[in-house]
Design a protein around this motif. Structure first.
Motif, mmCIF file in Angstrom:
data_model
loop_
_atom_site.group_PDB
_atom_site.id
_atom_site.type_symbol
_atom_site.label_atom_id
_atom_site.label_comp_id
_atom_site.label_asym_id
_atom_site.label_seq_id
_atom_site.Cartn_x
_atom_site.Cartn_y
_atom_site.Cartn_z
ATOM 1 N N LYS A 34 1.354 -1.630 -0.329
ATOM 2 C CA LYS A 34 0.117 0.373 0.155
ATOM 3 C C LYS A 34 1.219 1.381 0.100
ATOM 4 O O LYS A 34 -0.010 2.535 -0.007
ATOM 5 N N ARG A 35 2.853 1.010 0.048
ATOM 6 C CA ARG A 35 3.080 2.043 0.400
ATOM 7 C C ARG A 35 3.960 2.441 -0.544
ATOM 8 O O ARG A 35 4.172 1.264 -1.155
ATOM 9 N N GLU A 211 0.041 -6.518 12.310
ATOM 10 C CA GLU A 211 -0.719 -8.184 10.477
ATOM 11 C C GLU A 211 -0.735 -9.440 11.245
ATOM 12 O O GLU A 211 -1.501 -10.090 10.700
ATOM 13 N N GLY A 242 -2.334 -8.580 4.134
ATOM 14 C CA GLY A 242 -2.296 -7.235 3.742
ATOM 15 C C GLY A 242 -1.115 -6.241 3.044
ATOM 16 O O GLY A 242 -1.158 -5.614 2.269
ATOM 17 N N LYS A 244 -0.446 -3.483 5.061
ATOM 18 C CA LYS A 244 -0.668 -2.569 4.507
ATOM 19 C C LYS A 244 -0.011 -1.125 4.744
ATOM 20 O O LYS A 244 0.091 -0.138 4.417
ATOM 21 N N ASP A 245 1.405 -1.516 5.232
ATOM 22 C CA ASP A 245 3.062 -1.735 5.735
ATOM 23 C C ASP A 245 3.686 -1.447 5.377
ATOM 24 O O ASP A 245 3.990 -2.678 5.257
#
Length: 307
Positions: A34-35, A211, A242, A244-245
Motif C-alpha cells: 500500500k505504500r 498484521e 495485506g 498495508k504498511d
C-alpha cells in the motif's frame, strides 16, 4: 508456512532488502503493498552486539529521513561511547532542530545492545522486541516492549481488551516518538535480561506486529532455525495479511555457546565497574595525581613534625 509463500517473497526481490554477512542474525524490510515509499530503516553490527529497527513517520521522504537519522546516531554511538539512550536523544534533538521538520516528521525505534551475557532493549513508540524461548509446542513468545500508543493506553486503563485493541481504528496512533513534536524531552524505556540457550530476539516495525498474530510469529521462529528463512517467512506473512504498511524484521540468535553462570557473573561485575567508571569519569591519571598529592602531604607533615 508453505514454500509458495517463500517464493512469493522472492518474486519481490527488487523491493525486499536484506542484511548480508551476518551469522547470528538476519534482517529484511519490504515497503508492503500500500505504500510507495519504505520509511523503515534498520541496521546491525554483530561484532559490537547492536541491532536497531526504526519506523519513520511523516510521509514521503520525511519518514525515511527520520528513521535514517535514528540509525545513524545508533551507528555513531556503537563506534564510540555505546550510550544508546543518548544516541536516541541526539536523534530527537536533530529532528526537532531540522529546518525542514514539522510536527509530522518523526520515528519510532527499538534497539538491542549486548553487554556480555546480557542484552538491553531500548524503545520509543510501537516498534517491538519479542523474546522467543524454546519449549513445548511452538515454544514461548514474550513481548518485551510495551507500545507507546493510544490503544495501549486504553488497554492499560481497562477500557478495552487485547482482542479489541487488535482491530481498534486508532491502533496506529502513537503517543511517543523521536522527533515529531516540539517537546525537547524524550522519555526512553528500557528492559534488560540475560540470554538463555536457544533463545531468539525478534525486532520489528508495526507492519509485522499489527498484521501477524503472536501464534504465527512463534510458529515461524520455532520451525525455522535459519534466521534468513525466518525473516523472509515473517515478511511473507505480513504481505499475506495485506501488506498495508512497511514491514521490517530482525531475528537474532542467542550467543553460542550460551554463557555459563560464571561468565554471567563476570559480565555483570565487569559491566557494573565499567558503568561506575563512566559515571564518575575516573581516569588513571587522576588516581595517580591523588596518590601523589597524598604522599607529598604526608612527607611535608613528617618534615614539619621533625622541627
Amino acid at each position: 508456512m508453505s514454500e509458495a509463500k517463500v517464493r512469493e517473497v522472492s518474486r519481490h526481490s527488487g523491493t525486499v532488502q536484506r542484511t548480508s554477512g551476518a551469522t547470528r542474525s538476519a534482517g529484511a524490510t519490504h515497503p508492503g503493498y500500500k505504500r510507495d515509499q519504505n520509511e523503515d530503516s534498520y541496521w546491525a553490527d554483530e561484532q559490537r552486539g547492536i541491532w536497531v529497527v526504526a519506523d519513520g513517520l511523516g510521509g514521503h521522504q520525511a519518514g525515511e529521513i527520520a528513521s535514517q537519522t535514528v540509525v545513524e546516531e545508533i551507528q555513531r554511538s556503537a563506534a564510540t561511547d555505546r550510550h544508546y539512550e543518548r544516541a536516541l536523544q541526539r536523534a530527537h534533538a536533530l529532528l526537532l532542530g531540522d529546518d525542514q521538520n514539522s510536527v509530522n516528521m518523526g520515528s519510532t525505534a527499538v534497539v538491542v545492545a549486548e553487554d556480555g551475557a546480557y542484552f538491553h532493549v531500548y524503545w520509543v513508540g510501537d516498534s517491538r522486541a519479542y523474546l522467543w524461548s524454546p519449549g513445548a509446542g511452538k515454544g514461548e513468545l514474550k513481548q518485551l516492549t510495551s507500545d507507546h500508543s493510544y490503544v495501549q493506553m486504553l488497554v492499560d486503563s481497562g477500557a478495552i481488551n487485547s482482542s479489541e485493541a487488535a482491530s481498534h481504528p486508532n491502533r496506529h496512533v502513537i503517543t511517543r516518538c523521536i522527533g515529531g513534536s516540539t517537546n525537547p524531552k524524550l522519555e526512553i524505556d528500557r528492559v534488560s535480561s540475560t540470554w538463555a540457550p536457544g533463545q531468539k530476539l525478534l525486532l520489528c516495525s508495526d507492519g509485522l506486529s499489527a498484521e501477524v498474530d503472536a501464534e504465527l510469529i512463534a510458529e515461524v521462529l520455532a520451525d525455522n532455525s535459519d534466521n534468513r528463512r525466518a525473516a523472509d517467512l515473517l515478511i511473507a506473512a505480513a504481505l499475506d495479511a495485506g501488506g498495508k504498511d512497511n514491514i521490517t524484521v530482525q531475528v537474532i540468535n542467542a550467543p553460542s555457546p550460551a554463557p555459563t553462570s560464571a561468565q554471567k557473573w563476570t559480565s555483570c561485575t565487569t559491566g557494573a565497574l565499567r558503568r561506575l567508571l563512566r559515571r564518575f569519569k575516573v581516569s588513571v591519571k587522576i588516581l595517580l595525581a591523588i596518590i601523589a598529592v597524598g604522599l607529598i602531604a604526608a612527607f611535608a607533615a613528617d618534615l614539619l613534625g621533625q622541627f
